[in-house]
Every structure is written in structure tokens, then in C-alpha cells.
Design a protein around this motif. Structure first.
Motif, PDB file in Angstrom:
ATOM      1  N   LEU A  31       0.819  -1.208   0.000  1.00 38.84           N
ATOM      2  CA  LEU A  31       0.000   0.000   0.000  1.00 38.84           C
ATOM      3  C   LEU A  31       0.859   1.267   0.000  1.00 38.84           C
ATOM      4  O   LEU A  31       0.586   2.216  -0.734  1.00 38.84           O
ATOM      5  CB  LEU A  31      -0.962  -0.013   1.187  1.00 38.84           C
ATOM      6  N   THR A  34       2.609   1.566  -3.529  1.00 35.35           N
ATOM      7  CA  THR A  34       1.726   1.909  -4.638  1.00 35.35           C
ATOM      8  C   THR A  34       1.138   3.322  -4.469  1.00 35.35           C
ATOM      9  O   THR A  34       0.980   4.036  -5.459  1.00 35.35           O
ATOM     10  CB  THR A  34       0.592   0.880  -4.785  1.00 35.35           C
ATOM     11  N   SER A  35       0.842   3.707  -3.225  1.00 37.65           N
ATOM     12  CA  SER A  35       0.311   5.066  -3.056  1.00 37.65           C
ATOM     13  C   SER A  35       1.380   6.085  -3.407  1.00 37.65           C
ATOM     14  O   SER A  35       1.114   7.121  -4.016  1.00 37.65           O
ATOM     15  CB  SER A  35      -0.175   5.348  -1.639  1.00 37.65           C
ATOM     16  N   TRP A  36       2.608   5.775  -3.011  1.00 36.04           N
ATOM     17  CA  TRP A  36       3.709   6.683  -3.349  1.00 36.04           C
ATOM     18  C   TRP A  36       3.788   6.820  -4.873  1.00 36.04           C
ATOM     19  O   TRP A  36       3.846   7.921  -5.413  1.00 36.04           O
ATOM     20  CB  TRP A  36       5.018   6.134  -2.780  1.00 36.04           C
ATOM     21  N   PHE A  38       1.565   6.393  -7.015  1.00 36.48           N
ATOM     22  CA  PHE A  38       0.414   7.100  -7.538  1.00 36.48           C
ATOM     23  C   PHE A  38       0.502   8.611  -7.301  1.00 36.48           C
ATOM     24  O   PHE A  38       0.364   9.425  -8.211  1.00 36.48           O
ATOM     25  CB  PHE A  38      -0.856   6.530  -6.906  1.00 36.48           C
ATOM     26  N   PHE A  39       0.763   8.970  -6.041  1.00 38.50           N
ATOM     27  CA  PHE A  39       0.734  10.403  -5.724  1.00 38.50           C
ATOM     28  C   PHE A  39       1.905  11.151  -6.342  1.00 38.50           C
ATOM     29  O   PHE A  39       1.808  12.328  -6.655  1.00 38.50           O
ATOM     30  CB  PHE A  39       0.682  10.615  -4.201  1.00 38.50           C
ATOM     31  N   MET A  50      -4.092   6.825 -13.304  1.00 39.82           N
ATOM     32  CA  MET A  50      -3.444   5.714 -12.598  1.00 39.82           C
ATOM     33  C   MET A  50      -2.465   4.973 -13.486  1.00 39.82           C
ATOM     34  O   MET A  50      -1.986   3.906 -13.134  1.00 39.82           O
ATOM     35  CB  MET A  50      -4.498   4.751 -12.069  1.00 39.82           C
ATOM     36  N   TYR A  53       0.800   4.247 -11.891  1.00 42.37           N
ATOM     37  CA  TYR A  53       0.606   3.243 -10.833  1.00 42.37           C
ATOM     38  C   TYR A  53       0.585   1.844 -11.420  1.00 42.37           C
ATOM     39  O   TYR A  53       1.293   0.946 -10.968  1.00 42.37           O
ATOM     40  CB  TYR A  53      -0.702   3.585 -10.122  1.00 42.37           C
ATOM     41  N   SER A 114      -6.282  -1.334  -2.001  1.00 36.05           N
ATOM     42  CA  SER A 114      -5.686  -0.268  -2.810  1.00 36.05           C
ATOM     43  C   SER A 114      -6.746   0.504  -3.605  1.00 36.05           C
ATOM     44  O   SER A 114      -6.426   1.486  -4.274  1.00 36.05           O
ATOM     45  CB  SER A 114      -4.619  -0.844  -3.748  1.00 36.05           C
ATOM     46  N   ILE A 117      -7.171   4.355  -3.662  1.00 36.94           N
ATOM     47  CA  ILE A 117      -6.575   5.308  -4.603  1.00 36.94           C
ATOM     48  C   ILE A 117      -7.596   5.811  -5.631  1.00 36.94           C
ATOM     49  O   ILE A 117      -7.803   7.025  -5.735  1.00 36.94           O
ATOM     50  CB  ILE A 117      -5.321   4.701  -5.262  1.00 36.94           C
ATOM     51  N   ILE A 120      -9.904   8.176  -3.992  1.00 40.17           N
ATOM     52  CA  ILE A 120      -9.393   9.542  -3.845  1.00 40.17           C
ATOM     53  C   ILE A 120      -9.497  10.285  -5.175  1.00 40.17           C
ATOM     54  O   ILE A 120      -9.883  11.457  -5.236  1.00 40.17           O
ATOM     55  CB  ILE A 120      -7.935   9.522  -3.351  1.00 40.17           C
ATOM     56  N   LEU A 121      -9.177   9.561  -6.242  1.00 36.82           N
ATOM     57  CA  LEU A 121      -9.279  10.153  -7.573  1.00 36.82           C
ATOM     58  C   LEU A 121     -10.680  10.688  -7.822  1.00 36.82           C
ATOM     59  O   LEU A 121     -10.879  11.748  -8.422  1.00 36.82           O
ATOM     60  CB  LEU A 121      -8.974   9.104  -8.634  1.00 36.82           C
TER      61      LEU A 121
END
Ligand code: ATP
Ligand code: MG
Lengths: 240, 313
Positions: A31, A34-36, A38-39, A50, A53, A114, A117, A120-121
Motif C-alpha cells: 500500500l 503503490t500510493s507513493w 500514484f501520488f 493511474m 501506478y 488499494s 486510490i 481519492i481520484l
């Protein structure tokens, strides 16, 4: 083939993941990483997509999936519990499918977490649902293929470390053989074969958002092939 | 009909031939001790009977089913405790038993009762909620045994179930096996003679991949009574007595040993096969003016039979 046996083995394996810290470490790493990824894409490129990602997923899987599969049969062999499992009235297919579905459920769990993500998008912009759905589908196919390969290798090796390394190396090789850099180095006649065999080619094809039946068939065959090899390997000692 | 039938079983590992034509039978209800020194091929035979691996050639049938062609039918009727009692250390005791019950096709509605029963029979009911790796070796052994019983099999195969236990636990586990043997057919592998003699009605001795001897403890003694010894105590002149004894037909060999009584001497006589020279001894000793104080007949110990059989080659 008894569904109850598969289910029993799957439950026990899943519970086994959560009895060890490995599962939690896996989830956390997955997590965070993958968040890193993505952001970073969001802030650097300013786009709420994405693509970055998903492009990174095969590499994250390359390290994380062998960590799930490395113990599956290696540990049973080492501890001698393989004998307990295989002297119960259970077929090798039941044992292999039980273990495969356990690892697949675990992967599924991670992918579901996940989903934060894309959620949030959804808040910060209007995401491209088609790409996201295709990406997740591709991730499942790719993950299943990695898992089947890892499972097979764990049935060969007694040591978890060796199982991990061999799986990672083998998956890496299979991933890149369809890559342009490799294709340039092989004889022209082999190019279509390499292209068909390469894990990466099919994954990027799915990422493009077009679900081609050839990609689906490829992954299904790959998974079946490696599960079958695992079964054959387990059966091997029962042959004369 | 034999519950277990093994015919000319051979097993070749990559470089060693572990079984070189093993044949034996076990009848319903017997407790058979499968005895042999390290590396004799006991575990190999049991792995074949439990369908964990196939023999290179030969035939093995359990409960009427062929081990090679119908492993699932065999395994359903069999409770098998592998050598070293492998268990999943991270599981709780009841989880492990439930797992084994489900894999052995115990109907869900019976599982709870079965677990309760084996936990009580094997004496680990108070540990049922514990994680296996926190338990002592004795408890783990009982759990291993309990797990082989959870589907109430007709046949039990136990590969060295008492290894590494303290003497009290050994006695307990042996008692348990004996109790189980009242209803089930049991094969008990061991290299401990006393264990086999105390728990089993029949003994099969295997050595270097072949069956060296088989029978009840009494039959084995009879077959190997070349080893019968007599202990004789005589009062009188030692050299004279020795001369007389050695001359008696049927006496192979005479040794002396010292006894407490004053003026008396002990003699250990090895008797030739199938001879009983006791009447002759008493007659001749007295005729020669010596006093015969004792004659004691010592049957060959299983120990000596075992040594004789397994060191012959
Ligand atoms: N997996 C294996 N690969 C190669 N050789 C083996 C294997 N397992 C056993 N052997 C060999 O086969 C022979 C018989 O071994 P087995 O384990 O059946 O003996 P055993 O009677 O059970 O001995 P022990 O009392 O030590 O348990 C031995 O010489 C052993 O070295
Ligand atoms: Mg052994």
C-alpha cells in the motif's frame, strides 16, 4: 475433486499468512509503495490518472509475490508436513488449488485495499473508469500468473530463500522476453513467439484498455500450465 | 483376509536400494511391531503403505485396496503418524484437528464430537486452545496421535511414536496404543525391543531392506532357541564339574561364573539347537558325586534374537 478439501486447505493457508508478520509487512509495503507511486504521478505530472501506478505494479509484484509463494510448498517439505497433507485422502490438485486460491485471495485483498486510490481520484477529479477497470483486471491476471509460477517453484525448492530468488528471476525473465530490447537481439523468426510468451506484452496490452481475448487466453493458459506442472511435480514421487 | 498385504516390495532411491523384496501380512485386529535397526527400511515401507510414495516394484494392499492405484481409498481407512510427528506449529490444536477431520471427510456435524473424543482419549483436552509450538514434546506427540484418530480409521500406522519422550510419557503412550489396538489394526515401527514386546502381539523384524524374521515373541524365541542357555550351580570340584558338563551330549559350550555360596561354582551352558540336556545333567552330576544345587533355563532374550538376526550379514 472435492470442493470441501480445496476450501479447507485455502482457509488454513490464509490463516497461516495472518499468523505470521509477513502478511502485514506485505500489505503495508504494497500500500505504501503503490500510493507513493500514484501520488508522485499526481504531484509531478499534475494528472489524476493511474497509468503510472499500473505501470509500476509488475515490479512491485515481482518482489512481493515471490514472498507470498516462497513458503507454500517449500515450508511443508522442510517441516515434513507435506507427508501429513499427502497422506490424507486429498488429491494433489486439491492441495495445489487450495494453496493457489489462498494466495490469490490474499492478493485480491491487497488490491481491494488499494481501491482507496481510485476513491481519492473520484474526489479530486473525474477519473477514467475504463482505464482503472482494465488496470485492475490486468493486475489480477498478472498476479495470478506470478502466483502460479511462484507456487510451482516452491514445490521444487526446499529452501524458502532459494524459492524466492528463483521465482523472482524466472518471473523477471518471462516478463521481459517480449520487451523491445530483447526482441532486437533474437532472430526475426522467433520474435512472434517471444512476443506471445512475454508477460509484459500482454499486461501493457490490457492496460491500454482493450480487453483482447488473446491476452485472457494467454494468462489462463499460463496459470493452468504452472498449476499443472506443480501437480505433476507432487505426483512425481507417487509414480514408479 | 489380511488387512495389510505386502508382496515383494522394492524401493530404490537414487543411489540406495532401501527395500529388496519385502513381504509380510497383517491380519485384522493385530498389533504388529515393525522392528529394525536404523536404516533398515521401516519408514520407507510405511511411506509406501500410506501412499506417500510409490514402490519401485511389488504390491501393497491396505484394507483390500491397492496403494498404488487407489490411494484415496487406502488413506481414508488409514491413520498415519509419520516419523518425527510433523505438525503445523502456528496452528491451534483444535484448528489442526478440524483441518485433519475435514481432509479425512468427517461430516461437519460430527467434527466437534470427534475432536472432543480424541482429545480426551489421548489426554490433551486441556490444551485444545493452545498454539502447537508452545506445547511440550509429549503433548505434541499426543496431538499427532490424536490427529491420526480423528476420522476413526480401521488401521493405524505409527512410525516411532515414542521417540524423544520421557519414561513416564513413553509408558502412557504405549498404554494408549495398546488400548487402541483392541479395536484397530496397528503397525508400530520401532527400534526399541521392549516397546514392541510390551505392546504388540506379533513382531516383524526387517534388516537392510529384507524381512529377517517374523512371529510372536514366543515363536521367535522358539525359532532362535540356539541361544537357549542353562545356568547350573554345582558344589564340588570345579575342574571335574566342568569336564563332566562339557562332555554331555547337546552341550555346545560351557563357561564358568562365580556364585556366593561357599564351595559352589556356577556354569553357563550354551545348548545346541532343539536339545534339552537337563535330565542328563542332573543324572550325571549326581552319579559323579557332585551336588547339583540349581538348574535354571534362560530363554533367548528378544535382544539376542534381534542382534542375531540383524547382524548376520
Ligand atoms: N529420501 C531418501 N533418499 C535417499 N535415500 C533414502 C531416502 N530415505 C531413506 N533413504 C535410505 O533408505 C534406507 C532406509 O531408510 P528408512 O528411513 O526406511 O530406514 P528406517 O528403518 O526408518 O530407519 P530409522 O530407524 O533410522 O528411522 C536408508 O539407507 C536411508 O539412507
Ligand atoms: Mg524410520
Amino acid at each position: 475433486m472435492k470442493f470441501r478439501h480445496i476450501n479447507t486447505i485455502m482457509q488454513k493457508e490464509l490463516q497461516g499468512y495472518f499468523n505470521s508478520p509477513l502478511a502485514y509487512i506485505f500489505m503495508a509495503v504494497f500500500l505504501v509503495f503503490t500510493s507513493w507511486a500514484f501520488f508522485r504521478g499526481v504531484f509531478l505530472a499534475g494528472q489524476a490518472a493511474m497509468r503510472g501506478y499500473f505501470a509500476l505494479l509488475p515490479w512491485v509484484f515481482l518482489l512481493l509475490i515471490p514472498a507470498i509463494t516462497m513458503r507454500q510448498f517449500s515450508e511443508e517439505r522442510k517441516m515434513g508436513t507435506m507427508e501429513v497433507l499427502l497422506t490424507a485422502p486429498v488429491t494433489p490438485w486439491e492441495a495445489v488449488l487450495g494453496k493457489f486460491f489462498a494466495s490469490f485471495s490474499f492478493l485480491l485483498m491487497n488490491l481491494i485495499f488499494s481501491l482507496i486510490i481510485p476513491a481519492i481520484l473520484f474526489i479530486i477529479g473525474w477519473p477514467d473508469w475504463g482505464t482503472i477497470a482494465a488496470g485492475y483486471l490486468g493486475a489480477l491476471f498478472l498476479g495470478a500468473a506470478y502466483l502460479a509460477i511462484g507456487l510451482f517453484i516452491s514445490s521444487l525448492a526446499d529452501s524458502q530463500i532459494i524459492s524466492f530468488i528463483l521465482s523472482a528471476v524466472f518471473i523477471f525473465a518471462l516478463f521481459i522476453i517480449g520487451d523491445d530490447a530483447v526482441l532486437r537481439a533474437v532472430p526475426l523468426s522467433l520474435v512472434p513467439i517471444f512476443k506471445f510468451l512475454g508477460l509484459g506484452v500482454h499486461f501493457s496490452s490490457i492496460l491500454r484498455g482493450v480487453l483482447d481475448s488473446r491476452d485472457v487466453v494467454y494468462y489462463a493458459l499460463l496459470v493452468f500450465l504452472f498449476l499443472h506442472l506443480t501437480v505433476a511435480n507432487i505426483h512425481n514421487r507417487r509414480w514408479r | 483376509m489380511n488387512t495389510i498385504r505386502v508382496r515383494n516390495l522394492r524401493k530404490k532411491y537414487s543411489n540406495t536400494e532401501a527395500l529388496k523384496g519385502v513381504s509380510f501380512e497383517v491380519d485384522k485386529g493385530e498389533i504388529v511391531g515393525f522392528l529394525g535397526p536404523n536404516g533398515a527400511g521401516k519408514t520407507t515401507t510405511m511411506k509406501i503403505l500410506s501412499c506417500f510414495m510409490a514402490a519401485s516394484s511389488g504390491e501393497a494392499t491396505v484394507a483390500g485396496h491397492d496403494c498404488f492405484t487407489h490411494p484415496l481409498l487406502v488413506q481414508q481407512k488409514l491413520g498415519y503418524l509419520p516419523e518425527n510427528n510433523p505438525l503445523y506449529p502456528d496452528m491451534k490444536v483444535y484448528e489442526y484437528l478440524r483441518y485433519m477431520a475435514e481432509l479425512h471427510n468427517v461430516p461437519s456435524r460430527h467434527i466437534k464430537d470427534r475432536i472432543k473424543k480424541v482429545a480426551e482419549d489421548c489426554g490433551f483436552a486441556e490444551k485444545i486452545d493452545h498454539v502447537i509450538h508452545n506445547l511440550s514434546k509429549g503433548y505434541r506427540q499426543r496431538i499427532g496421535l490424536g490427529a491420526t484418530l480423528v476420522h476413526d480409521p480401521e488401521i493405524l500406522i505409527l512410525d516411532e511414536p515414542t521417540v524423544g519422550l520421557d519414561p513416564n510419557q513413553i509408558v502412557e503412550i504405549r498404554g494408549l496404543i495398546k488400548k487402541l489396538g483392541r479395536e484397530k489394526t496397528v503397525i508400530l515401527c520401532s527400534h526399541v525391543l521392549t516397546e514392541v514386546e510390551m505392546t504388540c502381539n506379533r513382531i516383524v523384524i526387517i534388516d537392510q531392506g529384507i524381512i529377517a524374521a517374523s512371529g510372536t515373541a514366543a515363536e521367535l524365541r522358539h525359532t532362535f532357541d540356539a541361544h537357549v542357555k542353562l545356568k547350573v550351580v554345582i558344589r564340588g570340584e570345579q575342574a571335574k564339574a566342568l569336564g563332566i558338563l562339557t562332555a554331555i551330549p547337546g552341550v555346545k559350550n560351557t563357561d564358568t561364573y562365580s556364585v556366593r555360596e561357599k564351595g559352589a561354582y556356577g556354569f553357563v551352558i550354551t545348548v545346541a539347537r532343539n536339545r534339552d540336556p537337563r535330565p542328563e545333567i542332573s543324572r550325571i552330576v549326581i552319579e559323579n558325586g557332585l551336588q547339583l544345587l540349581e538348574i535354571h533355563r534362560e530363554l533367548a532374550s528378544l535382544e539376542s534374537i534381534f542382534n542375531q538376526v540383524t547382524t548376520a550379514s
